[in-house]
Write a protein that holds these residues in place. Structure first.
Motif, PDB file in Angstrom:
ATOM      1  N   ALA A 257       0.815  -1.217   0.000  1.00  7.09           N
ATOM      2  CA  ALA A 257       0.000   0.000   0.000  1.00  7.09           C
ATOM      3  C   ALA A 257       0.843   1.260   0.000  1.00  7.09           C
ATOM      4  CB  ALA A 257      -0.936   0.003   1.205  1.00  7.09           C
ATOM      5  N   THR A 258       2.097   1.147   0.400  1.00  7.28           N
ATOM      6  CA  THR A 258       2.912   2.357   0.447  1.00  7.28           C
ATOM      7  C   THR A 258       3.808   2.484  -0.791  1.00  7.28           C
ATOM      8  OG1 THR A 258       4.859   1.425   1.537  1.00  7.28           O
ATOM      9  CG2 THR A 258       3.016   2.083   2.957  1.00  7.28           C
ATOM     10  N   ALA A 259       3.647   1.580  -1.752  1.00  5.01           N
ATOM     11  CA  ALA A 259       4.458   1.676  -2.972  1.00  5.01           C
ATOM     12  C   ALA A 259       4.128   2.991  -3.676  1.00  5.01           C
ATOM     13  CB  ALA A 259       4.186   0.496  -3.891  1.00  5.01           C
ATOM     14  N   LEU A 260       5.154   3.689  -4.132  1.00  2.00           N
ATOM     15  CA  LEU A 260       4.924   5.000  -4.739  1.00  2.00           C
ATOM     16  C   LEU A 260       3.995   4.906  -5.941  1.00  2.00           C
ATOM     17  CD1 LEU A 260       8.488   6.579  -4.476  1.00  2.00           C
ATOM     18  CD2 LEU A 260       6.524   6.881  -2.964  1.00  2.00           C
ATOM     19  N   ARG A 261       4.125   3.812  -6.718  1.00  2.25           N
ATOM     20  CA  ARG A 261       3.251   3.748  -7.896  1.00  2.25           C
ATOM     21  C   ARG A 261       1.804   3.469  -7.527  1.00  2.25           C
ATOM     22  NH1 ARG A 261       5.748   0.994 -12.387  1.00  2.25           N
ATOM     23  NH2 ARG A 261       7.231   2.612 -11.913  1.00  2.25           N
ATOM     24  N   THR A 262       1.592   2.775  -6.432  1.00  2.00           N
ATOM     25  CA  THR A 262       0.215   2.554  -5.971  1.00  2.00           C
ATOM     26  C   THR A 262      -0.392   3.889  -5.543  1.00  2.00           C
ATOM     27  OG1 THR A 262       0.973   0.437  -5.113  1.00  2.00           O
ATOM     28  CG2 THR A 262      -1.190   1.167  -4.386  1.00  2.00           C
ATOM     29  N   LEU A 263       0.392   4.648  -4.793  1.00  4.25           N
ATOM     30  CA  LEU A 263      -0.097   5.953  -4.331  1.00  4.25           C
ATOM     31  C   LEU A 263      -0.371   6.873  -5.518  1.00  4.25           C
ATOM     32  CD1 LEU A 263       2.337   6.436  -1.297  1.00  4.25           C
ATOM     33  CD2 LEU A 263      -0.048   5.688  -1.238  1.00  4.25           C
ATOM     34  N   ARG A 264       0.522   6.785  -6.508  1.00  2.00           N
ATOM     35  CA  ARG A 264       0.360   7.612  -7.704  1.00  2.00           C
ATOM     36  C   ARG A 264      -0.947   7.267  -8.409  1.00  2.00           C
ATOM     37  NH1 ARG A 264       5.383   6.979 -11.198  1.00  2.00           N
ATOM     38  NH2 ARG A 264       4.295   5.596 -12.620  1.00  2.00           N
ATOM     39  N   GLN A 265      -1.198   5.947  -8.511  1.00  2.00           N
ATOM     40  CA  GLN A 265      -2.443   5.522  -9.164  1.00  2.00           C
ATOM     41  C   GLN A 265      -3.671   5.988  -8.380  1.00  2.00           C
ATOM     42  OE1 GLN A 265      -1.644   1.346  -9.471  1.00  2.00           O
ATOM     43  NE2 GLN A 265      -0.221   1.688 -11.184  1.00  2.00           N
ATOM     44  N   LYS A 266      -3.483   6.103  -7.078  1.00  2.00           N
ATOM     45  CA  LYS A 266      -4.616   6.570  -6.255  1.00  2.00           C
ATOM     46  C   LYS A 266      -4.800   8.082  -6.334  1.00  2.00           C
ATOM     47  CE  LYS A 266      -4.415   3.213  -2.439  1.00  2.00           C
ATOM     48  NZ  LYS A 266      -3.819   3.165  -1.088  1.00  2.00           N
ATOM     49  N   GLY A 267      -3.886   8.727  -7.066  1.00  2.00           N
ATOM     50  CA  GLY A 267      -4.042  10.167  -7.237  1.00  2.00           C
ATOM     51  C   GLY A 267      -3.121  11.033  -6.393  1.00  2.00           C
ATOM     52  N   TRP A 268      -2.208  10.397  -5.628  1.00  2.00           N
ATOM     53  CA  TRP A 268      -1.264  11.206  -4.847  1.00  2.00           C
ATOM     54  C   TRP A 268      -0.359  11.987  -5.804  1.00  2.00           C
ATOM     55  CZ3 TRP A 268       1.046   9.851   0.420  1.00  2.00           C
ATOM     56  CH2 TRP A 268       0.101   9.199   1.228  1.00  2.00           C
ATOM     57  N   THR A 269       0.030  13.183  -5.399  1.00  4.14           N
ATOM     58  CA  THR A 269       1.010  13.958  -6.159  1.00  4.14           C
ATOM     59  C   THR A 269       2.362  13.820  -5.451  1.00  4.14           C
ATOM     60  OG1 THR A 269       0.720  15.946  -4.813  1.00  4.14           O
ATOM     61  CG2 THR A 269      -0.779  15.683  -6.712  1.00  4.14           C
ATOM     62  N   PRO A 270       3.451  14.160  -6.135  1.00  3.55           N
ATOM     63  CA  PRO A 270       4.763  14.135  -5.468  1.00  3.55           C
ATOM     64  C   PRO A 270       4.751  14.991  -4.195  1.00  3.55           C
ATOM     65  CG  PRO A 270       5.050  14.401  -7.822  1.00  3.55           C
ATOM     66  CD  PRO A 270       3.575  14.454  -7.572  1.00  3.55           C
ATOM     67  N   GLN A 271       4.025  16.077  -4.248  1.00  2.00           N
ATOM     68  CA  GLN A 271       3.957  16.960  -3.067  1.00  2.00           C
ATOM     69  C   GLN A 271       3.245  16.263  -1.897  1.00  2.00           C
ATOM     70  OE1 GLN A 271       5.805  19.344  -2.768  1.00  2.00           O
ATOM     71  NE2 GLN A 271       5.040  20.530  -1.028  1.00  2.00           N
ATOM     72  N   ASP A 272       2.233  15.441  -2.220  1.00  3.17           N
ATOM     73  CA  ASP A 272       1.549  14.659  -1.172  1.00  3.17           C
ATOM     74  C   ASP A 272       2.545  13.708  -0.501  1.00  3.17           C
ATOM     75  OD1 ASP A 272      -0.936  15.807  -1.710  1.00  3.17           O
ATOM     76  OD2 ASP A 272      -1.474  14.259  -3.186  1.00  3.17           O
ATOM     77  N   VAL A 273       3.383  13.075  -1.321  1.00  2.00           N
ATOM     78  CA  VAL A 273       4.388  12.143  -0.778  1.00  2.00           C
ATOM     79  C   VAL A 273       5.340  12.899   0.141  1.00  2.00           C
ATOM     80  CG1 VAL A 273       6.344  10.640  -1.342  1.00  2.00           C
ATOM     81  CG2 VAL A 273       4.256  10.533  -2.730  1.00  2.00           C
ATOM     82  N   ARG A 274       5.824  14.026  -0.336  1.00  2.00           N
ATOM     83  CA  ARG A 274       6.772  14.819   0.465  1.00  2.00           C
ATOM     84  C   ARG A 274       6.149  15.251   1.785  1.00  2.00           C
ATOM     85  NH1 ARG A 274      11.052  17.683  -2.709  1.00  2.00           N
ATOM     86  NH2 ARG A 274      11.156  16.605  -4.696  1.00  2.00           N
ATOM     87  N   ARG A 275       4.887  15.643   1.716  1.00  2.00           N
ATOM     88  CA  ARG A 275       4.212  16.048   2.962  1.00  2.00           C
ATOM     89  C   ARG A 275       4.089  14.869   3.915  1.00  2.00           C
ATOM     90  NH1 ARG A 275       1.128  20.009   0.309  1.00  2.00           N
ATOM     91  NH2 ARG A 275      -0.189  18.405  -0.606  1.00  2.00           N
ATOM     92  N   ARG A 276       3.714  13.698   3.372  1.00  2.00           N
ATOM     93  CA  ARG A 276       3.493  12.513   4.201  1.00  2.00           C
ATOM     94  C   ARG A 276       4.773  12.101   4.955  1.00  2.00           C
ATOM     95  NH1 ARG A 276       3.636   9.018   7.078  1.00  2.00           N
ATOM     96  NH2 ARG A 276       2.592   6.981   7.125  1.00  2.00           N
TER      97      ARG A 276
END
Ligand code: GLU
Length: 284
Positions: A257-276
């Motif tokens: 669930a924390t794979a970057l590509r999974t998050l990307r597919q769910k609509g996360w942006t790079p900025q969302d990742v950085r914030r998280r």
């Protein structure tokens, strides 16, 4: 002196939030002071590493906005250098062949309840350290599989003075490689190990600042010893915190669930990742 940092993932799965933190942390540590940031692919374990993960991790890093200086180094191209380093330790009798299987080691540890433990569990009980030269030769000639282990006590004694390393968070550390015991430096199928390859390559790439998660803090005790034995420069270190869930539990690598590509597919942006992961742009 220019700061050179690196991100060193293994292409044995997709990058997850923990990798994002390690990559962005390393990149920032170098760029903030006008340094260089390198990417090293730690693909020595052919059984676990795959070309598709190698390509995917670069794609994920680009998506995240991580930019590394060329060239990318692949450890699979460096086997000769590891072989040389191991040979230097063999010549000085600082490594020995170990024929124990995992089951042998478990059984031996179970037999001796006072067996020393380190940060990752029971230490290697030293069964093969005391084999005679004749026994070693005979077993090797019989085709028995073996690994090369460092004789930590002997290696430390051969140096004869304490070793130190500096961590930006933990301060000056006295190297205590004996807390890891006689770790494997090379296997038959993989002619090196994480410890040996990382130490040799950080020096080869001119890395001056090693950043990585605190899960690898203890490994640095061993790396410092190997640097001394092999006559390599000593970088500075910065072991950073790990990404945790809401309960403060470290995120598991196996948690897809924390794979970057999974998050990307769910609509996360790079900025969302950085914030998280607490590394939003502009944050200190
Ligand atoms: N390849 C290691 C890993 O993925 C990191 C190596 C290091 O930073 O020293 O955990």
């Amino acid at each position: 002196m220019q700061v050179v940092s690196r991100f060193a993932p293994s292409p044995s799965g997709y990058l997850h939030l923990g990798h994002a933190l390690a990559a962005l942390f390393a990149e920032r540590a170098a760029r903030a002071v006008g340094g260089r940031f390198l990417l090293r692919i730690e693909d020595i374990d052919a059984a676990r590493c795959r070309a598709e993960y190698d390509a995917a991790l670069q794609e994920d890093l680009r998506w995240l906005g991580v930019a590394w200086d060329e060239p990318v180094l692949r450890q699979s191209t460096r086997l000769e250098a590891y072989e040389h380093a191991l040979a230097a330790l063999r010549e000085r009798a600082l490594v020995y062949p170990c024929f124990c299987t995992r089951a042998d080691i478990r059984a031996e540890v179970a037999r001796s309840p006072s067996a020393p433990h380190g940060p990752d569990g029971a230490l290697y009980p030293g069964t093969c350290r005391t084999l005679t030269e004749a026994e070693r030769t005979e077993r090797i000639q019989s085709g028995a599989p073996f690994a090369w282990r460092i004789d930590v006590a002997r290696a430390v004694a051969s140096i004869g003075h304490p070793l130190y390393w500096r961590d930006a968070a933990a301060g000056e550390m006295r190297s205590a490689p004996e807390t890891l015991g006689d770790v494997v430096l090379a296997r038959k199928e993989v002619g090196t190990s994480y410890h040996l390859a990382v130490t040799v390559d950080d020096a080869f790439q001119g890395v001056t600042l090693v950043t990585r998660g605190t899960d690898l803090f203890h490994a640095t005790h061993m790396h410092r010893l190997l640097q001394e034995l092999l006559g390599l420069p000593v970088p500075r270190y910065h072991h950073h915190g790990l990404v945790t869930d809401e309960e403060g539990i470290r995120l598991s690598t196996r948690d897809g669930a924390t794979a970057l590509r999974t998050l990307r597919q769910k609509g996360w942006t790079p900025q969302d990742v950085r914030r998280r992961i607490g590394l939003a742009e502009g944050a200190a």
